[in-house]
Design a protein around this motif. Sequence first.
Motif, PDB file in Angstrom:
ATOM      1  N   ALA A  92       1.039  -1.229  -0.046  1.00 59.40           N
ATOM      2  CA  ALA A  92      -0.008  -0.258  -0.046  1.00 59.40           C
ATOM      3  C   ALA A  92       0.806   1.136  -0.023  1.00 59.40           C
ATOM      4  N   GLU A  93       2.022   1.199   0.722  1.00 55.56           N
ATOM      5  CA  GLU A  93       2.846   2.467   0.826  1.00 55.56           C
ATOM      6  C   GLU A  93       3.517   2.691  -0.539  1.00 55.56           C
ATOM      7  N   VAL A  94       3.915   1.599  -1.376  1.00 53.21           N
ATOM      8  CA  VAL A  94       4.463   1.922  -2.512  1.00 53.21           C
ATOM      9  C   VAL A  94       3.692   2.513  -3.597  1.00 53.21           C
ATOM     10  N   MET A  95       2.394   1.465  -3.427  1.00 56.51           N
ATOM     11  CA  MET A  95       1.239   2.224  -4.234  1.00 56.51           C
ATOM     12  C   MET A  95       0.923   3.630  -4.160  1.00 56.51           C
ATOM     13  N   LYS A  96       0.746   4.071  -3.041  1.00 54.96           N
ATOM     14  CA  LYS A  96       0.492   5.456  -2.498  1.00 54.96           C
ATOM     15  C   LYS A  96       1.348   6.335  -2.754  1.00 54.96           C
ATOM     16  N   ALA A  97       2.845   5.977  -2.880  1.00 50.43           N
ATOM     17  CA  ALA A  97       3.922   6.832  -3.343  1.00 50.43           C
ATOM     18  C   ALA A  97       4.198   7.173  -4.825  1.00 50.43           C
ATOM     19  N   THR A  98       3.534   6.262  -5.565  1.00 51.39           N
ATOM     20  CA  THR A  98       3.571   6.172  -6.979  1.00 51.39           C
ATOM     21  C   THR A  98       2.563   6.987  -7.460  1.00 51.39           C
ATOM     22  N   ARG A  99       2.986   8.157  -8.126  1.00 50.77           N
ATOM     23  CA  ARG A  99       1.980   9.193  -8.795  1.00 50.77           C
ATOM     24  C   ARG A  99       1.370   8.733  -9.830  1.00 50.77           C
ATOM     25  N   SER A 115      -9.765  -4.374  -9.733  1.00 44.02           N
ATOM     26  CA  SER A 115      -9.886  -5.107  -8.536  1.00 44.02           C
ATOM     27  C   SER A 115      -8.755  -6.092  -8.405  1.00 44.02           C
ATOM     28  N   GLY A 116      -7.906  -5.837  -7.528  1.00 46.38           N
ATOM     29  CA  GLY A 116      -6.710  -6.585  -7.597  1.00 46.38           C
ATOM     30  C   GLY A 116      -6.938  -8.278  -6.443  1.00 46.38           C
ATOM     31  N   ASP A 117      -6.253  -9.258  -7.524  1.00 47.61           N
ATOM     32  CA  ASP A 117      -6.342 -10.574  -6.675  1.00 47.61           C
ATOM     33  C   ASP A 117      -5.158 -10.893  -6.189  1.00 47.61           C
ATOM     34  N   THR A 118      -3.953 -10.571  -6.776  1.00 43.75           N
ATOM     35  CA  THR A 118      -2.557 -10.731  -6.088  1.00 43.75           C
ATOM     36  C   THR A 118      -1.738  -9.507  -6.282  1.00 43.75           C
ATOM     37  N   ALA A 119      -0.634  -9.315  -5.391  1.00 39.33           N
ATOM     38  CA  ALA A 119       0.497  -8.500  -5.783  1.00 39.33           C
ATOM     39  C   ALA A 119       1.783  -9.036  -5.307  1.00 39.33           C
ATOM     40  N   GLN A 120       2.694  -8.598  -6.208  1.00 40.78           N
ATOM     41  CA  GLN A 120       4.026  -9.056  -5.585  1.00 40.78           C
ATOM     42  C   GLN A 120       4.939  -7.692  -5.319  1.00 40.78           C
ATOM     43  N   ASN A 156      -2.813  -5.670 -15.320  1.00 37.44           N
ATOM     44  CA  ASN A 156      -1.505  -5.798 -14.433  1.00 37.44           C
ATOM     45  C   ASN A 156      -1.271  -4.310 -14.306  1.00 37.44           C
ATOM     46  N   VAL A 157      -1.188  -3.741 -12.916  1.00 35.03           N
ATOM     47  CA  VAL A 157      -0.610  -2.365 -12.806  1.00 35.03           C
ATOM     48  C   VAL A 157       0.557  -2.582 -12.022  1.00 35.03           C
ATOM     49  N   SER A 158       1.767  -1.833 -12.628  1.00 33.17           N
ATOM     50  CA  SER A 158       3.026  -1.720 -12.023  1.00 33.17           C
ATOM     51  C   SER A 158       3.023  -0.419 -11.223  1.00 33.17           C
ATOM     52  N   TYR A 159       3.833  -0.478 -10.185  1.00 34.94           N
ATOM     53  CA  TYR A 159       4.180   0.695  -9.138  1.00 34.94           C
ATOM     54  C   TYR A 159       5.694   0.719  -8.887  1.00 34.94           C
ATOM     55  N   ALA A 160       6.121   2.060  -8.832  1.00 31.81           N
ATOM     56  CA  ALA A 160       7.727   2.068  -8.327  1.00 31.81           C
ATOM     57  C   ALA A 160       7.835   3.229  -7.524  1.00 31.81           C
ATOM     58  N   SER A 161       8.530   3.152  -6.407  1.00 36.65           N
ATOM     59  CA  SER A 161       8.835   4.318  -5.645  1.00 36.65           C
ATOM     60  C   SER A 161      10.092   3.913  -4.816  1.00 36.65           C
ATOM     61  N   ASP A 162      10.749   4.906  -3.807  1.00 38.21           N
ATOM     62  CA  ASP A 162      11.868   4.805  -3.171  1.00 38.21           C
ATOM     63  C   ASP A 162      11.718   3.359  -2.214  1.00 38.21           C
ATOM     64  N   LYS A 163      10.340   3.038  -1.942  1.00 41.32           N
ATOM     65  CA  LYS A 163      10.025   1.840  -0.977  1.00 41.32           C
ATOM     66  C   LYS A 163      10.363   0.640  -1.883  1.00 41.32           C
ATOM     67  N   GLY A 164      10.274   0.673  -3.100  1.00 42.44           N
ATOM     68  CA  GLY A 164      10.262  -0.744  -3.736  1.00 42.44           C
ATOM     69  C   GLY A 164       9.341  -0.737  -4.968  1.00 42.44           C
ATOM     70  N   TRP A 165       8.950  -2.016  -5.670  1.00 50.74           N
ATOM     71  CA  TRP A 165       8.253  -2.060  -6.771  1.00 50.74           C
ATOM     72  C   TRP A 165       7.050  -3.102  -6.194  1.00 50.74           C
ATOM     73  N   VAL A 166       5.841  -2.881  -7.095  1.00 49.48           N
ATOM     74  CA  VAL A 166       4.787  -3.718  -6.951  1.00 49.48           C
ATOM     75  C   VAL A 166       3.970  -3.875  -8.145  1.00 49.48           C
ATOM     76  N   SER A 170      15.419 -11.989  -7.836  1.00 49.45           N
ATOM     77  CA  SER A 170      14.579 -13.155  -6.984  1.00 49.45           C
ATOM     78  C   SER A 170      13.265 -13.021  -6.965  1.00 49.45           C
ATOM     79  N   ASP A 171      12.501 -14.208  -6.917  1.00 48.57           N
ATOM     80  CA  ASP A 171      11.187 -14.327  -7.187  1.00 48.57           C
ATOM     81  C   ASP A 171      10.631 -13.548  -5.891  1.00 48.57           C
ATOM     82  N   ALA A 172       9.671 -12.447  -6.160  1.00 53.32           N
ATOM     83  CA  ALA A 172       9.057 -11.885  -5.075  1.00 53.32           C
ATOM     84  C   ALA A 172       7.719 -12.771  -4.573  1.00 53.32           C
ATOM     85  N   PRO A 173       7.690 -12.746  -3.074  1.00 54.23           N
ATOM     86  CA  PRO A 173       6.383 -13.570  -2.960  1.00 54.23           C
ATOM     87  C   PRO A 173       5.113 -12.885  -3.410  1.00 54.23           C
ATOM     88  N   VAL A 174       4.181 -13.982  -3.446  1.00 53.42           N
ATOM     89  CA  VAL A 174       2.756 -13.311  -4.081  1.00 53.42           C
ATOM     90  C   VAL A 174       2.031 -13.287  -3.090  1.00 53.42           C
TER      91      VAL A 174
END
Length: 157
Positions: free
Chosen positions: A8-15, A117-122, A65-75, A150-154
Motif C-alpha cells: 500500500a505504501e509503494v502504491m500510494k507513493a507512486t503518482r 480489483s486486485g487479486d494478487t500483488a508481488q 496488471n498495474v505496476s508501481y515503483a517508489s523509493d520503497k520498492g516495486w509492486v 529473486s522471485d518476490a512473494p505473491v
Amino acid sequence: MSDRETIAEVMKATRIAILTYEDEQGRLVSTPMGTQDFDDPATVWFITEADSDKVAAISRQPRVNVSYASDKGWVSLSGTASLNQDRAKLEELWDPSASAFMQGGPDDPNSALLEVSGDTAQLWESPGKLGMLVQVAKGALGKEDPAKDSDAPVVDL
C-alpha cells in the motif's frame, strides 16, 4: 510492517502507475495512468475516457496488471478491470491533474472511472539508495556477486 502495508505504501507513493492490458490482437499494451487515492491496495481507481481504445480492449479481456515503483520498492498488481460510471465517485476522485489529461471535466458523460480489483500483488522492497550503491559497487569491483533477481512473494489481496 506487513507485506500488504508495504504494498500500500509503494502504491500510494507512486503518482503514475503503468497499466498493462491485452489489445484486440492479443498484444500486451502498457500505458501510464494516474492512480487516484485508494483505501486498500485490492481496489485501484483511474480516471479515463469511456470511449477509449483501452476501455474497449479491457471490456473484451478484463485481466490487467498495474505496476508501481517508489523509493520503497516495486509492486506488480494483478487483477480485473472494469469501467465504472459512478458520477459521485468520479467527482470525489477528480483533481486538477485529471483536467490536464481529460477532454472534459467530471460532468462530461465520456469521463469515467477504470476500477481495478486486485487479486494478487508481488512486492520487491528497495534496499534504499545507500544499499543499492553498495551492492552496485561490490558487483563492479568483483568483490561480491551482484544481487540476483529473486522471485518476490505473491500476496493475496
